[in-house]
Design a protein around this motif. Sequence first.
Motif, PDB file in Angstrom:
ATOM      1  N   THR A 407      26.148  96.028  33.804  1.00  0.00           N
ATOM      2  CA  THR A 407      27.478  95.167  34.512  1.00  0.00           C
ATOM      3  C   THR A 407      27.969  96.169  35.512  1.00  0.00           C
ATOM      4  O   THR A 407      27.558  97.247  36.100  1.00  0.00           O
ATOM      5  CB  THR A 407      28.725  95.944  33.412  1.00  0.00           C
ATOM      6  N   ILE A 408      28.798  95.255  36.230  1.00  0.00           N
ATOM      7  CA  ILE A 408      29.323  95.749  37.491  1.00  0.00           C
ATOM      8  C   ILE A 408      30.088  97.290  37.596  1.00  0.00           C
ATOM      9  O   ILE A 408      29.649  97.963  38.788  1.00  0.00           O
ATOM     10  CB  ILE A 408      30.218  94.509  38.144  1.00  0.00           C
ATOM     11  N   GLN A 409      30.282  97.607  36.970  1.00  0.00           N
ATOM     12  CA  GLN A 409      31.195  98.818  36.695  1.00  0.00           C
ATOM     13  C   GLN A 409      30.196 100.022  37.063  1.00  0.00           C
ATOM     14  O   GLN A 409      30.392 100.390  36.897  1.00  0.00           O
ATOM     15  CB  GLN A 409      32.130  98.841  34.937  1.00  0.00           C
ATOM     16  N   ASP A 410      28.694  99.804  35.892  1.00  0.00           N
ATOM     17  CA  ASP A 410      27.687 100.923  35.842  1.00  0.00           C
ATOM     18  C   ASP A 410      27.238 100.494  37.031  1.00  0.00           C
ATOM     19  O   ASP A 410      27.224 102.116  37.654  1.00  0.00           O
ATOM     20  CB  ASP A 410      26.899  99.992  35.093  1.00  0.00           C
ATOM     21  N   PHE A 411      27.584  99.115  37.768  1.00  0.00           N
ATOM     22  CA  PHE A 411      26.420  99.550  39.110  1.00  0.00           C
ATOM     23  C   PHE A 411      27.880 100.425  40.291  1.00  0.00           C
ATOM     24  O   PHE A 411      26.744 101.784  41.202  1.00  0.00           O
ATOM     25  CB  PHE A 411      26.772  98.506  39.432  1.00  0.00           C
ATOM     26  N   PHE A 412      29.282 100.774  40.023  1.00  0.00           N
ATOM     27  CA  PHE A 412      29.930 101.230  40.775  1.00  0.00           C
ATOM     28  C   PHE A 412      29.418 103.009  40.799  1.00  0.00           C
ATOM     29  O   PHE A 412      30.073 103.492  41.407  1.00  0.00           O
ATOM     30  CB  PHE A 412      30.945 100.504  40.784  1.00  0.00           C
ATOM     31  N   ARG A 413      29.805 103.374  38.697  1.00  0.00           N
ATOM     32  CA  ARG A 413      29.631 104.398  38.955  1.00  0.00           C
ATOM     33  C   ARG A 413      28.719 105.118  39.133  1.00  0.00           C
ATOM     34  O   ARG A 413      28.967 106.230  39.107  1.00  0.00           O
ATOM     35  CB  ARG A 413      30.146 104.539  37.142  1.00  0.00           C
ATOM     36  N   ARG A 414      27.745 104.569  39.465  1.00  0.00           N
ATOM     37  CA  ARG A 414      26.453 105.170  39.580  1.00  0.00           C
ATOM     38  C   ARG A 414      26.999 106.172  41.293  1.00  0.00           C
ATOM     39  O   ARG A 414      26.546 107.242  41.000  1.00  0.00           O
ATOM     40  CB  ARG A 414      25.424 104.091  40.653  1.00  0.00           C
TER      41      ARG A 414
END
Length: 418
Positions: A407-414
């Motif tokens: 998800t986009i949340q995963d992308f920014f959490r990276r």
Amino acid sequence: MAFRFTELRTRRALYTVIASLEPYQAVPTFFIPAVVLSRHPALLAEIAGHRVEIGIHGYVHNDYRTLSHSEQHKQTEKAISVFEEKQVSFQGFRNPYLGWTEESLQVFIQLGFTYDSNDAVLHNVIDLDQLSPLLRSGYEKSLELFQAIECNTYTLRPYFAGQLLRIPTSIPDDEMLFDRLRISATREIGRIWSSIMRHVYDLGGIYVLNLHPERAVLCKQSLVALLSYTRDRPLPIWVTSLRNVAQWWKERSQFRLNIIPQAPNRWQVEANCTPRATLLARHLVVEDQPTTPWYGVDVQVPSHRFSVHAEKCPCIGLSPQTSQELEDFLFEQGYPFVRCSEQDAHLYACYLDIPEGLGATRKEQVQRKSRLLQQIEELKAPLIYYGCWPNGYRAALSITGDIDSITIQDFFRRIIEV
């Protein structure tokens, strides 16, 4: 942005790859960071239920080359714990950015991984002279980042490093094509992938394609074109997962060839192997047994016990002082050999006297093993040996993908997790 706030887009992408492989009775291999798995266990369990292979892509999406040995060990242990907690089985590891070190291999062996897929093999399918200075610079930086090695017969084969099987992965991958080279046309990507497969087929190796799922829908027709190409070859190509490659290479490592003199220019061959073995011969006559034309001058021999007539003993002679390292290398490559004196060198397909071994550094090892393998593959002398792949396959193809985010949340959490 390729991601959304829910899993729906990534689920569609994953099933696009899965569905593309179904007509070939094959499944993909996906690698995922443990923290991403921990946030989406149901989705990963769902696709694993379709026999899809899941491998570890680090604990978080970071470059192991920036970590000490102990830090690599700690993070890999944490990743394993997450996979075990979520009851997702695994066998392999692919590093983010393909960023492995010698310490990484030690960690993988210590923690019981079956294989890794980090050795980046470069296929020269891009005309660098046609690139702008900016694109060329970015592309060359990617090659340096991935520690790329040149493509040849040796580098396209798996090999054991201790108990760990190292399965090469091919570049350019989809990220390099899209982000570095600005190539996004479906037809052109399909042409590039098929061109790589053609070269791999000619060399008898494995093409491990890395297709990040966020581009799977966009590249669907490119993938279909590549898979269709595998059916157009004179000899079959094995489309399979990396775990099956690892299982096969372990099975193959137990094979033995006994070549016993019977009379002048006549030998009995006893192949101690499983029924899946591809037994090949060249420049000799197999007596009273059928053979099938294979690739080039080679023929496939279905029998595992037979006699041959040849001008020389169909195996490789090694000098008494040749290193054990070279003997181990020939054994893994499927070539029979015997120790003999220089006076008897003329009795064998070829004679090797290499007491110094195959090199100390990775670069030396790759260069010397590549040259030696090419020398043997080009022999115009009697030889019996085991092919790389099971059941008469000429080459192999594995479709893989790194699920860096769902998800986009995963992308920014990276950004903050690293």
